[in-house]
Write a protein that holds these residues in place. Structure first.
Motif, PDB file in Angstrom:
ATOM      1  N   SER A 107     -21.989 -31.221   8.151  1.00 31.58           N
ATOM      2  CA  SER A 107     -20.909 -31.397   7.172  1.00 31.58           C
ATOM      3  C   SER A 107     -20.592 -32.871   6.993  1.00 31.58           C
ATOM      4  O   SER A 107     -21.020 -33.725   7.772  1.00 31.58           O
ATOM      5  CB  SER A 107     -19.653 -30.657   7.635  1.00 31.58           C
ATOM      6  N   TYR A 108     -19.786 -33.173   5.980  1.00 31.66           N
ATOM      7  CA  TYR A 108     -19.377 -34.556   5.745  1.00 31.66           C
ATOM      8  C   TYR A 108     -18.285 -35.008   6.711  1.00 31.66           C
ATOM      9  O   TYR A 108     -17.819 -36.140   6.635  1.00 31.66           O
ATOM     10  CB  TYR A 108     -18.924 -34.741   4.305  1.00 31.66           C
ATOM     11  N   GLN A 113     -23.861 -38.077   8.515  1.00 34.88           N
ATOM     12  CA  GLN A 113     -24.183 -37.245   7.363  1.00 34.88           C
ATOM     13  C   GLN A 113     -23.614 -37.862   6.083  1.00 34.88           C
ATOM     14  O   GLN A 113     -24.285 -37.912   5.054  1.00 34.88           O
ATOM     15  CB  GLN A 113     -23.607 -35.837   7.558  1.00 34.88           C
ATOM     16  N   TYR A 114     -22.372 -38.348   6.177  1.00 39.56           N
ATOM     17  CA  TYR A 114     -21.741 -38.948   4.997  1.00 39.56           C
ATOM     18  C   TYR A 114     -22.386 -40.289   4.652  1.00 39.56           C
ATOM     19  O   TYR A 114     -22.691 -40.552   3.485  1.00 39.56           O
ATOM     20  CB  TYR A 114     -20.247 -39.143   5.237  1.00 39.56           C
ATOM     21  N   LYS A 117     -25.766 -40.069   2.823  1.00 40.52           N
ATOM     22  CA  LYS A 117     -25.863 -39.728   1.397  1.00 40.52           C
ATOM     23  C   LYS A 117     -25.986 -40.977   0.527  1.00 40.52           C
ATOM     24  O   LYS A 117     -26.528 -40.931  -0.577  1.00 40.52           O
ATOM     25  CB  LYS A 117     -24.673 -38.876   0.954  1.00 40.52           C
ATOM     26  N   PHE A 186     -16.690 -44.696   6.474  1.00 39.99           N
ATOM     27  CA  PHE A 186     -16.444 -43.286   6.801  1.00 39.99           C
ATOM     28  C   PHE A 186     -14.991 -43.146   7.226  1.00 39.99           C
ATOM     29  O   PHE A 186     -14.502 -43.891   8.074  1.00 39.99           O
ATOM     30  CB  PHE A 186     -17.341 -42.785   7.933  1.00 39.99           C
ATOM     31  N   VAL A 189     -13.400 -40.359   2.493  1.00 34.50           N
ATOM     32  CA  VAL A 189     -14.680 -39.765   2.098  1.00 34.50           C
ATOM     33  C   VAL A 189     -14.636 -39.283   0.654  1.00 34.50           C
ATOM     34  O   VAL A 189     -13.752 -38.513   0.277  1.00 34.50           O
ATOM     35  CB  VAL A 189     -15.019 -38.581   3.039  1.00 34.50           C
ATOM     36  N   ALA A 191     -16.590 -37.077  -1.826  1.00 31.03           N
ATOM     37  CA  ALA A 191     -17.630 -36.046  -1.893  1.00 31.03           C
ATOM     38  C   ALA A 191     -17.230 -34.970  -2.892  1.00 31.03           C
ATOM     39  O   ALA A 191     -16.051 -34.598  -2.980  1.00 31.03           O
ATOM     40  CB  ALA A 191     -17.847 -35.427  -0.513  1.00 31.03           C
TER      41      ALA A 191
END
Length: 248
Positions: A107-108, A113-114, A117, A186, A189, A191
């Motif tokens: 997950s973000y 992971q964030y 992207k 981060f 965020v 998204a």
């Protein structure tokens, strides 16, 4: 006659002390914070490269030769220390990867992971194409931000605070500045077209950035040069990019 770290022009305007350090943090970190947030929203990260370039220039703009040497812009013969610094950076990045993976999966809420992207890695990329893209990203990540950020945070910012409050307290200040600045990378965020703030993951991320900053400072002290911090930072970035490309 007492030696001064600042060039004659700046020496008329500033003292090399904690006030000057705060001035530099405001001058560089606030615009950087805003630009990173904008980049996360637009997908255009070119201005971030310019920020790193400016960060690297700051010591050369403000400091004379004596000042640059005093903050650690010197060589080192401690090659083993540089290698160890690189290894420590890689190890910390892997620890941070496994922590994020264990707590938040794909997950973000997971910082890697964030951040990943932003690399715009094609989903179907594989083999040599993936290796080439990884090599480009890793090379870039090991050069620009380690040099720019370490010359700035562990260099001129640390040096200005150290002259007022000592080395140990100065390392806490520059590490806090580094960690809080990275909330833009981060924490806040962007998204799926909206902004979110994840309090607990952000706290873990900020604490991690603070701790890795302390490690950068320690490697600088161990090697007697900012090269130690740069190598450690480069190792961290290498490990993080590897994790994003091959382990996520």
């Amino acid at each position: 006659m007492t030696k001064t770290e600042l060039k004659p022009f700046w020496n008329k305007l500033f003292k090399f002390d904690w006030k000057f350090g705060l001035f530099l943090i405001a001058l560089v970190c606030i615009p950087r914070f805003i630009l990173v947030l904008q980049a996360n929203q637009t997908g255009n990260y070119e201005p971030i490269g310019a920020v790193m370039f400016v960060s690297a220039l700051v010591p050369f703009i403000f400091l004379n030769k004596y000042g640059r040497r005093k903050i650690g812009i010197i060589g080192t013969e401690n090659i083993a220390g540089l290698v160890l610094s690189l290894i420590l950076g890689v190890a910390f990045s892997f620890l941070l990867f496994f922590l994020g993976k264990e707590l938040y999966g794909g997950s973000y809420h997971n910082w890697y992971q964030y951040i990943g992207k932003s690399y715009n890695i094609p989903e179907d990329i594989a083999g040599n194409d993936k290796l080439i893209l990884f090599s480009i990203m890793a090379t870039t990540g090991m050069i620009f931000s380690p040099i720019g950020e370490e010359l700035f945070f562990r260099g001129i910012v640390h040096g200005s605070f150290a002259k007022s409050i000592g080395e140990k307290k100065a390392s806490i200040v520059d590490s806090l500045a580094f960690a809080l600045t990275h909330i833009a990378h981060f924490g806040l965020v962007f998204a799926y077209g909206i902004w979110n703030f994840y309090p607990i993951p952000t706290m873990i991320w900020v604490l991690s950035m603070f701790l890795v900053s302390i490690m950068f400072f320690r490697t600088k002290k161990r090697t007697g040069s900012l090269l130690g911090a740069i190598f450690c930072h480069a190792g961290f970035n290498l490990g993080m990019i590897y994790c994003i490309f091959y382990l996520l």
